[in-house]
Design an enzyme around this catalytic site. Sequence first.
Site, PDB file in Angstrom:
ATOM      1  N   LYS A  34      98.528  79.053  89.330  1.00  0.00           N
ATOM      2  CA  LYS A  34      98.016  77.833  88.691  1.00  0.00           C
ATOM      3  C   LYS A  34      96.555  78.018  88.313  1.00  0.00           C
ATOM      4  CE  LYS A  34      97.259  76.052  93.360  1.00  0.00           C
ATOM      5  NZ  LYS A  34      97.815  75.200  94.448  1.00  0.00           N
ATOM      6  N   ARG A 133      99.923  63.515  99.382  1.00  0.00           N
ATOM      7  CA  ARG A 133      99.429  63.822  98.050  1.00  0.00           C
ATOM      8  C   ARG A 133     100.624  63.881  97.115  1.00  0.00           C
ATOM      9  NH1 ARG A 133      96.267  69.522  97.308  1.00  0.00           N
ATOM     10  NH2 ARG A 133      98.412  70.244  97.358  1.00  0.00           N
ATOM     11  N   TYR A 255      63.407  73.690  87.411  1.00  0.00           N
ATOM     12  CA  TYR A 255      63.430  72.232  87.250  1.00  0.00           C
ATOM     13  C   TYR A 255      63.108  71.533  88.553  1.00  0.00           C
ATOM     14  CZ  TYR A 255      65.837  72.556  82.718  1.00  0.00           C
ATOM     15  OH  TYR A 255      66.169  72.801  81.423  1.00  0.00           O
ATOM     16  N   MET A 303      71.463  75.523  83.684  1.00  0.00           N
ATOM     17  CA  MET A 303      72.734  75.671  82.970  1.00  0.00           C
ATOM     18  C   MET A 303      73.060  77.131  82.669  1.00  0.00           C
ATOM     19  SD  MET A 303      73.913  73.981  79.358  1.00  0.00           S
ATOM     20  CE  MET A 303      73.581  72.312  79.883  1.00  0.00           C
TER      21      MET A 303
HETATM   22  C1  LIG Z   1      97.916  75.905  95.667  1.00  0.00           C
HETATM   23  C2  LIG Z   1      99.110  75.809  96.534  1.00  0.00           C
HETATM   24  C3  LIG Z   1      99.499  76.879  97.343  1.00  0.00           C
HETATM   25  C4  LIG Z   1      98.666  78.121  97.538  1.00  0.00           C
HETATM   26  O1  LIG Z   1      97.625  77.829  98.417  1.00  0.00           O
HETATM   27  P1  LIG Z   1      96.561  78.963  98.841  1.00  0.00           P
HETATM   28  O2  LIG Z   1      95.780  78.291  99.886  1.00  0.00           O
HETATM   29  O3  LIG Z   1      95.761  79.248  97.617  1.00  0.00           O
HETATM   30  O4  LIG Z   1      97.321  80.131  99.292  1.00  0.00           O
HETATM   31  C5  LIG Z   1     100.718  76.794  98.002  1.00  0.00           C
HETATM   32  N1  LIG Z   1     101.486  75.683  97.911  1.00  0.00           N
HETATM   33  C6  LIG Z   1     101.107  74.607  97.183  1.00  0.00           C
HETATM   34  C7  LIG Z   1     101.974  73.409  97.141  1.00  0.00           C
HETATM   35  C8  LIG Z   1      99.897  74.626  96.471  1.00  0.00           C
HETATM   36  O5  LIG Z   1      99.529  73.563  95.754  1.00  0.00           O
END
Ligand SMILES: *Cc1c(COP(=O)(O)O)cnc(C)c1O
Length: 366
Positions: A34, A133, A255, A303
């Site tokens: 992802k 969630r 800054y 930036m």
């Molecule tokens: C992102 C995610 C993972 C992977 O988690 P990591 O901590 O990056 O290994 C596994 N399962 C679900 C549902 C996730 O959203």
Amino acid sequence: MTGATLTVDLAAIEANYRLLKDRSPTARCAALVKANAYGVGVERVAPALRDAGCRVFFVATVDEAIALRGIIGAEPEIFVLDGLPVEAGDAFEAHRLTPVLNDLGQIGRWTERARTAGRALPAVIHFDTGMSRLGLPEDETRRLMDCPAMIEGLNVAYLMSHLVSAENPDSPLNGRQLEAFSAIRAGFPDIAASLANSSGVFLGPRYHFDLVRPGVALYGANPRPGRPNPMREVVRLRARIVQVRRIDAHRTVGYGATHRFAAPATIATLPLGYADGYLRSLSGRGFCYLGGFRVPVVGRVSMDLVTLDVSSAPPELVFPGAEVDVIGGPVPIDDLAEAGGTIAYELLTALGARYRREYVSGDIDE
Ligand SMILES: *Cc1c(COP(=O)(O)O)cnc(C)c1O
């Protein structure tokens, strides 16, 4: 050569995949790709993982899944974590994507579609055991367990849940979630199951079930914070100094004039900033390495620029064009993240689009 160069070691990703797979010998090993493979670059990462033997991929969204199907071809499974948007059914079927069904409404819509199509449709069913969630909440879980006929017409590849605190092996939440998930699983003894993320792989075999789902560890972050990192480094970011200034005592840098020098100092300016994912929270906290010398970030990250106090480095190392280690090597990504009050996940997914990106197979040259 200009600016900053991000080097990604694809062989290290493959080695990390094999290590996670070896750690989970009774399970299959998926890969989480992802968010553009955690910012590392899904177009190069996914084929490397496929070459390492991965046949199960998870993404967050339908759009990511469609793009991934174009990258890895027809065969691998692609599971979509965010569920089944109302209008997305056609896309799931057209690209042979599998939704992770997160509530009874989604289950209802997918079974309805299966009935209309006259054939079983693939699915993963996600149960919430503590994350609050995504996934079926407790009451929906009970209703489904009382009436398993609700998933008739689906070809359920996995039951899954997600660990809240896997990176902390001492957390009682791990055991509680394992127990809750095992109870759900007992209600569907013929269906395979999946619980562990990267850190979950290291909680031991009881957490592995039939499929493990590592993400961040593939990309080199430490799945066991506070202990030696078993993963190989994947990402290396190096930048060349654009300007060097020698300044007098009592001058400030950046800054807001947040840093004032007590003594004369040498400052080196690097061509990257928060627009490149070098987080502003690293202001006055981050660090780089210049030829073996630790050089702290001083003043605010802006930036497009970062300023380093290089006073401790030998003068002959400090010149415009000199190369500085920003992430990786002597600057472990987990350590830098901690300095910035965040986690490696955030540094990875923030990696900038302006870096020159090099994908290599084999050790990143020293
Ligand atoms: C992102 C995610 C993972 C992977 O988690 P990591 O901590 O990056 O290994 C596994 N399962 C679900 C549902 C996730 O959203």
